[in-house]
Write a protein that holds these residues in place. Structure first.
Motif, short mmCIF file in Angstrom:
data_model
loop_
_atom_site.label_atom_id
_atom_site.label_comp_id
_atom_site.label_asym_id
_atom_site.label_seq_id
_atom_site.Cartn_x
_atom_site.Cartn_y
_atom_site.Cartn_z
N ARG A 74 -38.38 -18.94 20.56
CA ARG A 74 -39.12 -20.09 20.03
C ARG A 74 -38.44 -21.42 20.37
NH1 ARG A 74 -37.20 -21.42 15.17
NH2 ARG A 74 -36.68 -23.36 16.20
N ALA A 75 -39.28 -22.38 20.72
CA ALA A 75 -38.83 -23.75 20.93
C ALA A 75 -39.19 -24.59 19.70
CB ALA A 75 -39.46 -24.31 22.19
N THR A 76 -39.38 -25.91 19.86
CA THR A 76 -39.58 -26.76 18.67
C THR A 76 -40.73 -27.75 18.77
OG1 THR A 76 -37.88 -28.28 19.51
CG2 THR A 76 -37.17 -26.60 17.94
N ASP A 77 -41.45 -27.79 19.87
CA ASP A 77 -42.57 -28.73 19.99
C ASP A 77 -43.77 -28.23 19.19
OD1 ASP A 77 -41.23 -30.50 21.54
OD2 ASP A 77 -42.13 -29.89 23.44
N SER A 78 -44.23 -29.01 18.23
CA SER A 78 -45.36 -28.61 17.41
C SER A 78 -46.66 -28.69 18.20
CB SER A 78 -45.46 -29.49 16.17
OG SER A 78 -44.34 -29.31 15.34
N THR A 79 -47.48 -27.65 18.08
CA THR A 79 -48.79 -27.68 18.73
C THR A 79 -49.88 -28.16 17.78
OG1 THR A 79 -49.33 -25.41 18.06
CG2 THR A 79 -48.11 -25.69 20.14
N GLU A 80 -49.63 -28.03 16.47
CA GLU A 80 -50.63 -28.29 15.43
C GLU A 80 -51.91 -27.50 15.69
OE1 GLU A 80 -51.26 -32.42 14.54
OE2 GLU A 80 -49.22 -32.66 13.76
N SER A 81 -51.73 -26.32 16.28
CA SER A 81 -52.87 -25.45 16.56
C SER A 81 -52.52 -24.03 16.12
CB SER A 81 -53.22 -25.46 18.05
OG SER A 81 -52.24 -24.76 18.80
N PHE A 82 -53.49 -23.13 16.23
CA PHE A 82 -53.32 -21.76 15.77
C PHE A 82 -53.57 -20.75 16.88
CE2 PHE A 82 -55.52 -24.35 12.44
CZ PHE A 82 -54.37 -24.70 11.73
N THR A 83 -53.46 -21.21 18.12
CA THR A 83 -53.72 -20.33 19.26
C THR A 83 -52.51 -19.43 19.52
OG1 THR A 83 -52.94 -22.05 20.76
CG2 THR A 83 -55.31 -21.93 20.36
N LEU A 84 -52.76 -18.25 20.05
CA LEU A 84 -51.68 -17.34 20.39
C LEU A 84 -50.93 -17.86 21.62
CD1 LEU A 84 -53.44 -13.89 19.96
CD2 LEU A 84 -51.89 -15.03 18.36
N PRO A 85 -49.63 -17.62 21.70
CA PRO A 85 -48.84 -18.13 22.83
C PRO A 85 -49.23 -17.47 24.14
CG PRO A 85 -47.52 -16.67 21.47
CD PRO A 85 -48.79 -16.90 20.72
N LYS A 86 -49.17 -18.25 25.20
CA LYS A 86 -49.41 -17.70 26.54
C LYS A 86 -48.10 -17.25 27.17
CE LYS A 86 -53.57 -20.47 27.38
NZ LYS A 86 -54.21 -21.50 28.25
N ASP A 87 -47.00 -17.88 26.78
CA ASP A 87 -45.69 -17.54 27.31
C ASP A 87 -44.75 -17.32 26.13
OD1 ASP A 87 -43.20 -17.32 28.47
OD2 ASP A 87 -43.47 -19.02 29.84
N TRP A 88 -44.42 -16.07 25.84
CA TRP A 88 -43.62 -15.75 24.66
C TRP A 88 -42.18 -16.22 24.77
CZ3 TRP A 88 -45.37 -14.01 20.03
CH2 TRP A 88 -46.69 -13.54 19.99
N LEU A 89 -41.71 -16.52 25.97
CA LEU A 89 -40.35 -17.05 26.13
C LEU A 89 -40.33 -18.57 26.12
CD1 LEU A 89 -38.83 -14.50 28.65
CD2 LEU A 89 -38.19 -14.83 26.26
N ARG A 90 -41.49 -19.17 25.91
CA ARG A 90 -41.59 -20.61 25.67
C ARG A 90 -42.50 -20.83 24.44
NH1 ARG A 90 -41.19 -20.41 31.36
NH2 ARG A 90 -39.72 -21.94 32.24
N LEU A 91 -42.23 -20.04 23.44
CA LEU A 91 -43.06 -20.00 22.24
C LEU A 91 -42.94 -21.31 21.46
CD1 LEU A 91 -44.75 -18.47 20.12
CD2 LEU A 91 -42.64 -17.40 19.33
N GLN A 92 -44.09 -21.94 21.18
CA GLN A 92 -44.11 -23.20 20.43
C GLN A 92 -44.77 -22.96 19.07
OE1 GLN A 92 -42.43 -25.53 21.56
NE2 GLN A 92 -42.49 -25.53 23.79
#
Length: 280
Positions: free
Chosen positions: A147-165
């Motif tokens: 997990r990283a730290t940039d907030s998406t303010e969304s509820f979509t599933l991650p496309k890249d689990w090694l750049r998880l936001q």
């Protein structure tokens, strides 16, 4: 062909998870709150720090829980323990060999301590350290998500689990607004994931424990939400992706060890582990 969408465990459309860093003293209070309301989270720990800590109850801000206490807190807990770098380095500022050491040493020490396979984590210092080399090192060291730290303010599933936001930090001024949207938003077909992150010491620093208390109280106890750790969600999504379809497009085989659920045209289907199911 009718539209199909993944559903989480027990056919639920929503999943909620938390991710908290550093193994701070305040994790004890945070765990108590999460347990009270039935929430689950992942706690990212620097094994190189906690092994050197001796208890000092007079120092609380930034104080990490010593090894014996963190074992007591998490050994039989529903929460997940994950890596956060052995000594919390800026991974983009050190040689790749040292990055590998930070990942593997943290993973090995935590696995030895807790007797569990550990394949997840959070990047020290968040998004600023995520270079392609660091991500490659995570992958080579067997880390499945980070997990990283940039907030998406969304509820979509991650496309890249090694750049998880994450969806947001707990200090986001829209926190409760986002939670309300997550719980009560209009009709939707795709699954929703609310991912909250932070550091537990921040609640003492800002004197705002009411933020997480109110969040947990409102988020917990909802029958439409699956409360899960980061790893549980990752493994579930990956199991769903591994479903195998017959040539007719309506018969589905689940080759994994995890039961999964699917939604199609108003019906929710369970595809048990190892089973073949007719859809539609």
């Amino acid at each position: 062909m009718a539209q199909r969408f993944m559903r989480f465990k027990d056919g639920k459309q929503r999943a909620l998870t938390l991710s908290y860093d550093d193994g701070n003293y305040q994790d004890k209070r945070l765990v108590e709150i999460l347990d009270r309301y039935g929430l689950k989270g992942t706690f990212n720990i620097n094994a190189g720090y906690i092994k050197k800590i001796t208890e000092n109850p007079d120092v609380k801000i930034g104080y990490r829980i010593p090894e014996n206490e963190i074992l007591e807190l998490f050994r039989d807990s529903p929460h997940e323990v994950a890596i956060h770098g052995y000594t919390h380095q800026f991974m983009n500022e050190i040689p790749t060999s040292q990055v590998v050491f930070e990942i593997l040493q943290d993973r090995m020490e935590l696995e030895k301590m807790f007797g569990k396979r550990i394949v997840g984590g959070a990047y020290p210092f968040g998004t600023m350290v995520i270079t392609d080399d660091v991500v490659a090192a995570m992958r080579l060291c067997g880390i499945k998500y980070c997990r990283a730290t940039d907030s998406t303010e969304s509820f979509t599933l991650p496309k890249d689990w090694l750049r998880l936001q994450p969806t947001c930090h707990h200090n986001n001024p829209r926190l409760m607004e986002l939670l309300d949207e997550f719980l009560n938003g209009g009709y939707f077909k795709k699954p929703k994931l609310f991912y909250l992150w932070g550091h537990s010491y921040e609640f003492d620093t800002a004197d705002n424990w009411d933020v997480i208390e109110n969040f947990a109280k409102k988020a917990g106890g909802n029958e439409t939400v699956w409360y899960a750790t980061n790893l549980e969600i990752y493994e579930y999504v990956e199991a769903y992706k591994r479903l195998e379809y017959f040539a007719d497009g309506h018969t589905v085989y689940n080759p994994t060890l995890i039961d999964v659920w699917m939604y199609e045209e108003g019906e929710t289907y369970k595809i048990p582990s190892g089973a073949t199911v007719k859809i539609g």
